[in-house]
Design an enzyme around this catalytic site. Structure first.
Site, mmCIF file in Angstrom:
data_model
loop_
_atom_site.group_PDB
_atom_site.id
_atom_site.type_symbol
_atom_site.label_atom_id
_atom_site.label_comp_id
_atom_site.label_asym_id
_atom_site.label_seq_id
_atom_site.Cartn_x
_atom_site.Cartn_y
_atom_site.Cartn_z
ATOM 1 N N LYS A 29 -63.281 65.861 8.090
ATOM 2 C CA LYS A 29 -64.067 65.765 6.863
ATOM 3 C C LYS A 29 -63.199 65.082 5.816
ATOM 4 C CE LYS A 29 -67.484 68.677 8.213
ATOM 5 N NZ LYS A 29 -68.817 68.171 8.533
ATOM 6 N N HIS A 70 -69.471 67.466 20.404
ATOM 7 C CA HIS A 70 -69.789 66.045 20.258
ATOM 8 C C HIS A 70 -68.733 65.114 20.867
ATOM 9 C CE1 HIS A 70 -72.804 67.731 17.758
ATOM 10 N NE2 HIS A 70 -72.122 67.781 16.638
HETATM 11 C C1 BG6 Z 1 -72.778 68.578 13.139
HETATM 12 C C2 BG6 Z 1 -71.669 69.307 12.446
HETATM 13 O O1 BG6 Z 1 -72.937 69.054 14.441
HETATM 14 O O2 BG6 Z 1 -72.505 67.206 13.162
HETATM 15 C C3 BG6 Z 1 -71.463 68.769 11.044
HETATM 16 O O3 BG6 Z 1 -71.945 70.697 12.380
HETATM 17 C C4 BG6 Z 1 -71.295 67.274 11.056
HETATM 18 O O4 BG6 Z 1 -70.334 69.374 10.436
HETATM 19 C C5 BG6 Z 1 -72.385 66.598 11.882
HETATM 20 O O5 BG6 Z 1 -71.358 66.806 9.736
HETATM 21 C C6 BG6 Z 1 -72.098 65.137 12.076
HETATM 22 O O6 BG6 Z 1 -73.201 64.503 12.650
HETATM 23 P P1 BG6 Z 1 -73.451 62.947 12.458
HETATM 24 O O7 BG6 Z 1 -74.630 62.655 13.285
HETATM 25 O O8 BG6 Z 1 -73.674 62.738 10.999
HETATM 26 O O9 BG6 Z 1 -72.201 62.252 12.920
#
Ligand code: BG6
Length: 486
Positions: free
Chosen positions: A340, A240
């Site tokens: 987290k 991401h």
């Molecule tokens: C996921 C992760 O890809 O993305 C998670 O595995 C995380 O750990 C999540 O919570 C976060 O996504 P968003 O869209 O809530 O920022």
């Protein structure tokens, strides 16, 4: 605009991701009239369920994750009518493939767009792809969507890619990164390339540093089995955050076509300066949360959330300083961090412009700071100084840009909605190409190796804080600080 009718086959259909994200996304698009009623959603997993018992699970999940009061019973029942289930271990060639094949070929199945969505453990992807191919399930229009993580390091990522690539051409492989489905991430492309003023200032001459933060308040959420083997670097940074970085840093693509865009993104990943393993601590900080508070309540330490409270060196927080070794960006730090149990759920990109000269208005003018907020609300702000009205030359700050919310109906509530339909439409622009995944792993893998070899544990940080001191120290060494420390 409805899409063509399709059959979506989901492997890992009883899993958390399917229930929490995939089915709600398909449901919402259906409720908005984008999914033709003769489409089908076929869940497969090992549990011995039938259509009816699977539908009951789906019904409960949709009520839970969308909210019972947002779901009209008639719409829900029509949607559930599209849902089927075949009990099958996708990695096992002797599984119940004939049942899946005859279901898919029934009706007008052969002529519909067929999408296979792999949401199982990634080491099964190669076997599933092989079985899908060898059991004759591919159709002319079939596509295969791969959920993250693609592997756990460069070597395993290659294995997954090659395994699937033996049976599906790259053009039909859709690696999903749901951050690319976020409106505000896509908007970065518009912001950068539709505004010549910003485009001209988008380099090391004008920009001092960039910060990309994805902070979450949640802890382990019962995902210990997966997360403890992964950690924040693999779970968030490799995919991401590096994807967001590519969009912020890429050169102007020759068009918005999938490959033009991805050619530029992969160049950024390849230009990332390898982190010197001997000097890793100066550029990477990692942490694991200990007891603290979240949402006003005391919460346990990471280790206490693990089954059996097992000791663990998994990082729940990473901050790092990346540099892109090309003429546009040389010398500009890109600070990335994700964790987290942070104080708030926020994803944002901060572009810090350089400070001005002292003189006319007293001290040196601070550089402007463009903030692109991705979550929880979307906005773009660029504060500017203007003259305070009245006598003299006092200054005040005004927000120069801010993004209106836009019409509700046209917007996706979740980033999966648009992406799931892009796979049906055959638009791979917002999916990750093989070379991108591998370039990202190439950069990340030495960090993982270094951690594995070192006997150090991550630094402790209290739940509900912005991570360990080492994360602040990382920026302080360059004379910078994180946004919240302003
Ligand atoms: C996921 C992760 O890809 O993305 C998670 O595995 C995380 O750990 C999540 O919570 C976060 O996504 P968003 O869209 O809530 O920022």
């Amino acid at each position: 605009e409805p899409v063509e009718s399709f059959d979506y086959v989901i492997f890992g259909a009883t899993g958390d991701l399917t229930m929490r994200k995939l089915l709600p996304a398909l449901y919402r698009r259906f409720a908005e009239g984008q999914v033709p009623g003769d489409s089908r959603i076929v869940g497969t997993a090992r549990s011995p369920l039938d259509d009816e018992s699977y539908r009951e699970r789906v019904r409960a999940a949709l009520r839970e994750y969308i909210g019972a009061d947002e779901i009209a019973d008639t719409t829900l029942n029509r949607f559930l009518g599209m849902v089927h289930y075949v009990s099958l271990n996708g990695a096992d060639a002797s599984g119940n493939w004939p049942a899946l094949a005859s279901l898919l070929d029934s009706g007008a199945g052969r002529t519909k767009v067929r999408v296979f969505y792999l949401a199982t453990a990634p080491d099964l992807y190669g076997d599933i792809a092989r079985n899908v191919a060898e059991k004759g399930l591919r159709s002319e229009t079939s596509r295969i969507v791969l959920e993250k993580p693609i592997g756990t390091d460069l070597e395993t990522a290659r294995k997954v890619n090659d395994g699937v690539g033996r049976y599906f051409p790259e053009g039909s492989i859709y690696r999903i990164d749901h951050y690319l489905g976020k409106e505000a991430v896509q908007n970065i492309i518009a912001l950068r390339f539709a505004n010549p003023m910003l485009e001209r200032m988008w380099d090391s001459e004008s920009i001092e540093y960039v910060q990309i933060t994805a902070a979450e308040t949640v802890g382990l959420e019962g995902r210990g089995g997966y997360y403890d083997g992964s950690g924040a670097l693999r779970d968030m940074i490799q995919n991401h955050l590096l994807q967001v970085l590519t969009v912020v840093a890429m050169e102007r693509p020759s068009s918005l076509d999938a490959d033009a865009l991805r050619d530029e993104k992969v160049r950024v990943l390849k230009a990332l300066k390898p982190l010197d393993p001997r000097n890793l601590r100066a550029n990477v900080a990692r942490g694991q949360y200990v007891q603290g508070r979240a949402g006003g309540k005391p919460v346990p330490a990471y280790r206490e959330e693990l089954p059996g409270e097992a000791p663990s060196r998994t990082e729940t927080f990473v901050a790092l300083k990346a540099e892109i070794d090309n003429p546009r960006w040389r010398g500009v730090p890109f600070y990335l961090r994700s964790g987290k149990r942070m104080p708030e759920k926020v994803t944002e990109v901060v572009v810090q412009f350089r400070a001005g000269e002292p003189g006319l208005f007293g001290e040196a003018r601070p550089g402007s700071r463009l903030v692109i907020r991705v979550q929880p609300d979307e906005s773009v702000t660029l504060p500017l100084f203007v003259k305070h009205p009245g006598h003299g030359f006092g200054l005040e700050e005004v927000d120069a840009l801010s993004r209106p919310a836009g019409p509700e109906r046209a917007r996706y509530r979740d980033s999966y909605e648009g992406l799931l339909l892009d796979a049906v439409k055959g638009s791979p622009a917002l999916f990750v190409r093989k070379d991108e995944t591998e370039a990202a792993w190439q950069w990340v893998t030495p960090i993982l190796e270094n951690w594995r070899e070192s006997h150090e544990a991550p630094d402790a940080y209290e739940a509900g804080t912005w991570g360990p001191d080492s994360a602040r120290e990382l920026l302080r060494r360059s004379g910078h600080h994180w946004v919240e420390d302003a």
